[in-house]
Design an enzyme around this catalytic site. Structure first.
Site: not given
Ligand code: IVH
Length: 691
Positions: A43, A45-47, A92, A126, A128, A130, A149, A185, A237, A301, A325, A419, A422, A437, A443
């Site tokens: 993640d 490296a992606y960022d 998100s 709640e 979160k 994964d 999504r 999820e 959720y 929330k 997080k 490389c 190759c 490379c 390659c």
């Molecule tokens: S609420 C409007 N609640 O985490 C967005 N999301 O990083 C409502 N996720 O897109 C999302 N657990 O896919 C909500 N308890 C939870 C969650 C949760 C995992 C995911 C969800 C969200 C992502 C955001």
């Protein structure tokens, strides 16, 4: 001096090539992560890729493409599934990483709603999870559509697969709203994930990196009987579109969700203030290993729906919720070896092979080392004892070396100059952190990606030869180099036998290939996939060198640092030094010349011709613009000159036919004078345009 990954002083065309290159890499990794569930990079490296993209875009905002990757959530729908437009976008959550971030989140809500300091703010808290977010649409209480999504606006229709998940009710328990979209999820318990991987190891199938990838990979099966064998679970959720009555709080909604027949994510808690919220976070953090599933944080929330509605959304996330997080989980282990992997774009990535160790419930035996600067910065060596962490990343990272435990005879790691796949030269360009490379098509790590580029729409545009087929034909050794594509007709019978091909589609493909035996020079250049040479640069090169033979000779002559041929290439307006290096680098590799020559035998590369019907009074003339033009932008002046058939160069030489001098012109005007090159004022230039 440490090389920075932040670009500077790029020309527009270099910046646009960099943006295209970065966007391609981002799209590639998005695809691997979101659709193939098999990420190649961490993640972090992606960022870094995204940060670099943002940095270039900040300097060149006018180059922002319509499909700016920065505006996307997740990835566009994968092919193979029908598309579903979400009635309410699937967004998100923004993240909090510290208690202060949470205080700020609560303060923002108070300010936005103009609440008194002592007004009670309740939060539903709640875990979160994964996993993979999913939207379930119920009409009159019956499940009608399940969707991923996707990019937030459009997802993939995964209804058949979701019907196999036991936690998802096919019918809701009454009473229910007429239309109800439940969001939640799809996930896998840690233990189920380990058992699944164990079975896959026995069956010689590739392992999933973590429970999230396993869940996502299982949901994206085209055959739902495979999904049915996977131990998938679902937590609900949130809501999407609803027609009908609803409770007025999040905690009320949870009760209702349970009544309809869904599982909820526990342990949850309704907290009455910020202190309770933070206490909840620490409680869950302590318990997280005891939970049967992986979580990467908790979600808060705001409980009242009327307030949620007033707060609304900002960009991709609601103002009324946040994900807090957890810090990365760490462990100590030994580096047994450092190997170098080659990605599909030719990037060499050093990877540490570790003594296996458990980090946050997952056994880890490898860690990415990103690039040579990162290794040097942390001074990571074979046999070192290192601290590693998983920060929600698929691939863990090395945080630090324990120097006290370093063996006496250890040596710093040296990145290979060739490389490992190759054996072509691997080079690191000025301003880049990545070594690449130069093997291109020879390659194996890059071949499929390059061949796919070769057949893509703006290149040879061969319909019927997309990624999957290229992959298949490459693996079966039917095409190894682009010229082999033009030999495919020899394998007609073999192709027709293949699953999913058939006589008709083979016939169509072979016809599409034949139709491309005559290819315009600019498309040909673009198709070669030289780094930084996008469509626009390919056109510039074609216009300048007119035909393949001439270009090939010039590029070989340009190998010499100070040669006129190199200066000539460098002089093409909008081609900067880093591009020159990439273009010449391509011609320095004998295998690339072989690819060119093999193609030249089976194709007719049509020399560049000026667009038909044009008025070309400046054909063959070289023009340089300098100083500030007042009546037209530099881009317009350049386009006009090119439309009249001129070559626009970046610097003045004896070959320049005339220089157009605007206000505050500097050394170029002086050089023109010294060389006796004709000088035009802006007005004279405009007269020439209007003549
Ligand atoms: S609420 C409007 N609640 O985490 C967005 N999301 O990083 C409502 N996720 O897109 C999302 N657990 O896919 C909500 N308890 C939870 C969650 C949760 C995992 C995911 C969800 C969200 C992502 C955001």
């Amino acid at each position: 001096m440490k090389k920075s990954s932040i670009p500077s002083k790029l020309t527009d065309i270099e910046a646009s090539a960099q943006l295209a290159d970065l966007a391609r890499q981002i799209a590639h990794h998005d695809l691997l992560y979101h659709q193939k569930d098999a990420p190649e990079i961490s993640d972090a490296a992606y960022d870094e890729l995204r940060a670099k993209y943002r940095a270039v875009l900040a300097e060149f905002p006018h180059l922002a493409p319509k499909d700016n990757p920065e505006a996307r959530v997740g990835a566009a729908p994968a092919s193979g599934f029908a598309k579903v437009a979400h009635a309410v976008p699937m967004l998100s959550l923004s993240n909090a990483f510290s208690d202060e971030d949470v205080t700020e989140f609560v303060g923002r809500i108070r300010r936005f709603l103009s609440l008194a300091d002592d007004a009670v703010l309740e939060f539903m808290c709640e875990p979160k999870i994964d996993g993979l977010s999913c939207s379930l649409r119920y009409e009159m209480g019956e499940l009608v559509v399940a969707a991923t999504r996707g990019d937030g606006a459009t997802g993939e229709n995964i209804t058949a697969n979701i019907r196999t998940v036991k936690d998802v009710p096919q019918k809701l328990r009454a009473p229910f709203p007429e239309i109800l979209e439940i969001r939640g999820e799809i996930y896998m318990n840690r233990e189920d994930f380990l058992a699944l991987n164990e079975q896959r190891a026995k069956d010689d199938e590739p392992l999933f990196a973590n429970p999230r990838n396993a869940a996502a990979g299982s949901v994206r099966q085209l055959d739902s009987s495979i999904t049915a064998t996977r131990p998938l679970k679902f937590f609900a959720y949130a809501l999407g579109e609803v027609k009908g009555d609803l409770p007025d709080t999040q905690s009320g909604l949870r009760k209702q969700i349970a009544h309809w027949g869904f599982k909820l994510n526990e342990p949850s808690r309704l907290c009455k203030n910020e202190q309770e919220v933070i206490a909840y976070y620490h409680d869950i953090e302590e318990q997280r290993h005891k939970l049967p599933f992986d979580i990467d944080g908790v979600v808060y929330k705001l409980n009242r729906f009327d307030w949620q509605e007033r707060l609304g959304f900002v960009s991709r996330s609601p103002r009324w919720a946040i994900a807090h997080k957890f810090a990365a989980e760490q462990a100590e282990t030994k580096v047994n070896n450092i190997i170098v992997q080659v990605g599909r774009t030719g990037a060499l990535t050093p990877v540490a092979e570790l003594e296996p160790v458990t980090v946050g419930g997952v056994v880890v035996s490898r860690a990415t080392l990103h690039n040579e600067d990162e290794i040097a910065r942390k001074d990571i060596r074979v046999c070192d004892v290192v601290r590693i962490q998983r920060a929600g990343d698929v691939i863990p990272q090395v945080v630090a070396v324990d120097l006290k435990q370093r063996p006496k005879n250890s040596k710093p790691f040296a990145m290979p100059t060739h490389c490992p796949q190759c054996h072509s030269l691997a080079i690191r360009e000025e301003g880049e952190v990545v070594r690449r490379c130069t093997g291109g098509l020879i390659c194996p790590a890059q071949a499929v990606e390059r061949l796919r580029h070769f057949t893509s729409r703006l290149a040879f545009n061969i319909e019927g030869l997309g990624e999957q087929r290229v992959q298949e034909l490459w693996a079966d050794k039917l095409i190894h180099s682009p010229a082999d594509i033009f030999d495919l007709k020899k394998h007609k019978a073999d192709l027709e036998q293949r699953e999913g091909w058939g006589e008709k589609s083979v016939e169509k493909l072979l016809a599409a290939i034949e139709a491309r035996r005559n290819i315009p020079f600019d498309r040909f250049i673009y198709a070669l996939g030289i780094r930084q040479v996008g469509e626009a640069t390919a056109k510039l090169l074609a216009r300048h060198y007119i035909d393949l033979k001439n270009w090939r000779e010039a590029m070989i002559a340009a190998h010499k640092e100070d040669s006129p041929a190199r200066r000539d290439l460098d002089d093409i307006d909008q081609i900067g030094p880093s591009m020159v290096d990439d273009i010449i680098g391509f011609f320095e590799e004998p295998h690339n010349l072989r690819v060119l020559d093999d193609l030249a035998k089976v194709l007719t590369v049509v020399p560049y011709t000026k667009p038909a019907g044009g008025h070309a009074p400046l054909a063959g003339q070289t023009v340089v613009f300098t100083g500030t033009l007042e009546k037209m932008s530099r881009a317009e002046a350049k386009a006009r000159a090119e439309n009249m058939g001129a070559n626009v160069a970046g610097s003045v030489s004896a070959k320049t036919d005339f220089v157009v001098v605007g206000a505050d012109a500097g050394s170029k005007a002086a050089k023109a004078q010294a060389l006796g090159v004709k000088i035009l004022s802006e007005n004279e230039w405009i007269e020439m345009c209007e003549a």
